[in-house]
Write an enzyme that holds these catalytic residues in place. Sequence first.
Site, PDB file in Angstrom:
ATOM      1  N   ARG A   1      39.186  37.508  32.666  1.00  0.00           N
ATOM      2  CA  ARG A   1      39.794  36.515  33.541  1.00  0.00           C
ATOM      3  C   ARG A   1      38.761  35.444  33.869  1.00  0.00           C
ATOM      4  O   ARG A   1      37.713  35.748  34.428  1.00  0.00           O
ATOM      5  CB  ARG A   1      40.275  37.169  34.842  1.00  0.00           C
ATOM      6  CG  ARG A   1      40.824  36.136  35.806  1.00  0.00           C
ATOM      7  CD  ARG A   1      41.260  36.736  37.128  1.00  0.00           C
ATOM      8  NE  ARG A   1      41.747  35.671  37.973  1.00  0.00           N
ATOM      9  CZ  ARG A   1      41.363  35.450  39.223  1.00  0.00           C
ATOM     10  NH1 ARG A   1      40.495  36.250  39.818  1.00  0.00           N
ATOM     11  NH2 ARG A   1      41.852  34.439  39.900  1.00  0.00           N
TER      12      ARG A   1
ATOM     13  N   HIS B   1      40.896  27.693  40.696  1.00  0.00           N
ATOM     14  CA  HIS B   1      40.027  28.562  41.488  1.00  0.00           C
ATOM     15  C   HIS B   1      39.208  27.640  42.404  1.00  0.00           C
ATOM     16  O   HIS B   1      37.984  27.574  42.313  1.00  0.00           O
ATOM     17  CB  HIS B   1      39.156  29.422  40.571  1.00  0.00           C
ATOM     18  CG  HIS B   1      38.638  30.683  41.212  1.00  0.00           C
ATOM     19  ND1 HIS B   1      38.900  31.945  40.721  1.00  0.00           N
ATOM     20  CD2 HIS B   1      37.877  30.879  42.317  1.00  0.00           C
ATOM     21  CE1 HIS B   1      38.307  32.856  41.484  1.00  0.00           C
ATOM     22  NE2 HIS B   1      37.670  32.236  42.463  1.00  0.00           N
TER      23      HIS B   1
ATOM     24  N   GLU C   1      43.824  32.941  45.181  1.00  0.00           N
ATOM     25  CA  GLU C   1      43.657  33.097  46.629  1.00  0.00           C
ATOM     26  C   GLU C   1      43.943  31.819  47.436  1.00  0.00           C
ATOM     27  O   GLU C   1      43.031  31.257  48.043  1.00  0.00           O
ATOM     28  CB  GLU C   1      42.238  33.567  46.959  1.00  0.00           C
ATOM     29  CG  GLU C   1      41.880  34.901  46.369  1.00  0.00           C
ATOM     30  CD  GLU C   1      40.578  35.489  46.935  1.00  0.00           C
ATOM     31  OE1 GLU C   1      39.934  34.833  47.782  1.00  0.00           O
ATOM     32  OE2 GLU C   1      40.220  36.608  46.543  1.00  0.00           O
TER      33      GLU C   1
ATOM     34  N   ASN D   1      43.810  40.500  44.167  1.00  0.00           N
ATOM     35  CA  ASN D   1      42.378  40.519  44.488  1.00  0.00           C
ATOM     36  C   ASN D   1      42.219  41.433  45.690  1.00  0.00           C
ATOM     37  O   ASN D   1      42.778  41.163  46.763  1.00  0.00           O
ATOM     38  CB  ASN D   1      41.885  39.115  44.864  1.00  0.00           C
ATOM     39  CG  ASN D   1      41.861  38.154  43.679  1.00  0.00           C
ATOM     40  OD1 ASN D   1      42.301  38.492  42.583  1.00  0.00           O
ATOM     41  ND2 ASN D   1      41.356  36.959  43.912  1.00  0.00           N
TER      42      ASN D   1
ATOM     43  N   TYR E   1      39.528  43.472  48.132  1.00  0.00           N
ATOM     44  CA  TYR E   1      38.148  43.722  48.581  1.00  0.00           C
ATOM     45  C   TYR E   1      38.065  44.691  49.740  1.00  0.00           C
ATOM     46  O   TYR E   1      36.988  45.183  50.050  1.00  0.00           O
ATOM     47  CB  TYR E   1      37.456  42.401  48.938  1.00  0.00           C
ATOM     48  CG  TYR E   1      37.139  41.604  47.696  1.00  0.00           C
ATOM     49  CD1 TYR E   1      36.025  41.911  46.933  1.00  0.00           C
ATOM     50  CD2 TYR E   1      37.983  40.587  47.250  1.00  0.00           C
ATOM     51  CE1 TYR E   1      35.731  41.222  45.764  1.00  0.00           C
ATOM     52  CE2 TYR E   1      37.701  39.893  46.077  1.00  0.00           C
ATOM     53  CZ  TYR E   1      36.574  40.209  45.348  1.00  0.00           C
ATOM     54  OH  TYR E   1      36.295  39.535  44.182  1.00  0.00           O
TER      55      TYR E   1
ATOM     56  N   GLU F   1      40.689  40.920  40.816  1.00  0.00           N
ATOM     57  CA  GLU F   1      39.322  40.982  41.358  1.00  0.00           C
ATOM     58  C   GLU F   1      39.177  42.243  42.194  1.00  0.00           C
ATOM     59  O   GLU F   1      40.060  42.583  42.983  1.00  0.00           O
ATOM     60  CB  GLU F   1      39.012  39.785  42.280  1.00  0.00           C
ATOM     61  CG  GLU F   1      38.863  38.467  41.579  1.00  0.00           C
ATOM     62  CD  GLU F   1      38.473  37.329  42.533  1.00  0.00           C
ATOM     63  OE1 GLU F   1      37.850  37.583  43.590  1.00  0.00           O
ATOM     64  OE2 GLU F   1      38.807  36.180  42.214  1.00  0.00           O
TER      65      GLU F   1
END
Length: 439
Positions: free
Chosen positions: A80, A124, A169, A298, A300, A350
């Site tokens: 990616r 991005h 995002e 994504n 985290y 991610e």
Amino acid sequence: MLDAPRTAFPPSFAWGAATSAYQIEGAVRDDGRGPSVWDVFAHEPGRIRNGDTGDVAADHYHRYVQDLDLMKDLGLQSYRFSVSWPRVLPTGRGTVNAKGLDFYKRLVDGLLARDIAPVATLFHWDTPQALQDQGGWETRDCAKWFADYAAVMFAALGDRVPTWLTLNEPKTVVDVGYTAGTHAPGKRDRSLANVVGHHLLLGHGLAVQALRATTSKSRIGAALSLSPTYPTDASAAAARQALVTDGEENRRWLDPLFKGRYPQDWLASQAPDAPVLKAIRDGDLAIISAQNDVLGVNYYGTTHITGTGARVFVHPTSQATWQEISPDGLYDLLTRIKRDYGDVPLTVTENGMATTNPMRDDDRITFLRTHFAAAHRAIQSGVKLESFHVWSLMDNFEWAEGYTQRWGLVNVDFASQRRTHKASADWYKKVIATNSVDA
Ligand code: FCB
């Protein structure tokens, strides 16, 4: 000694890694590239730790062949990356910069030649500065400009890139770029931020239309940063506050894409004269939700909220102090998406952590092992998770933190640009080769 038992993934599962243009490419003035908001922001005094910029970054623009070989050596099956909008369209719209576009053609050819599936993100965060000067995503026109740029990319690579991602995002642009002001373009205006959020979603929808207007059979979706949100106690107040935060973190992005509406409670929480309420026009949500073939996740960490609406950490963090590390949160998130939004194919676009030891990153290995195991549990529970992209392939420019945070599987010595496998890269290579994780 016997090897530890391993958890096997489905044969079709694809292992990957992720990067983004401004964080690795450098070469910001090469071959006709125009400036983005990040070039301008990074050069403003005091914005980035140590005054770092992405001017050179990991010099990937010049070293991409070596980096492709690095990916092949790791065994990556999916990569990616993101396309720098102002490299392709130096002023954001109008004349295409053939040399900039050519870089992405060569990159995609190089991936395909090595049997690595390209996953291309169109945005991005690097809005062309020339468009920002005209209001950028604050103006509704930007959604259209974005779709026109997307159409350029689809005409060039529509068939060769099997998976397109529109936005990375949008939440971070809204919360960090336009509310906290610590990312480009550095504004602090919550009501403007929400307008930007809507225009980003509209841009997503128009870009999806642009792909569908071509003959390409490729899939398209968005990559969202999502954080499962939990109350810290059993009180009604904590439950209420966690719901509010869940609305901001997750539902205000997922609902428009997959239900064609903003959450009622989120809309109701806006002031009656909030500009976003005017920005949302009839028909927008139909465009935004028309077709999402895939969702990029994504992940985290988790968010815990008290009865007064405060965020507290109940799990460990990392050098990136916003990160609350919880592998179980990934399981909860993936199964929740299936439960609340249907059986959309998912890819983890991610997941990773910042570590401080440059080479012996055993903490990253533990992090990835436990998150892969959580992903495996989600697959066992029937979630259509197709692939996993570790953030990041290599150390890079970590936005406002500059080069002080290292997220890579591969160490980059920024002075010499030498790439060296960290312990985690060797560990990941074995995961990929065996399609399994040591328990
Ligand atoms: C995500 C961004 C990515 C990287 C990681 C650490 O929010 O999408 O570019 O900075 O965080």
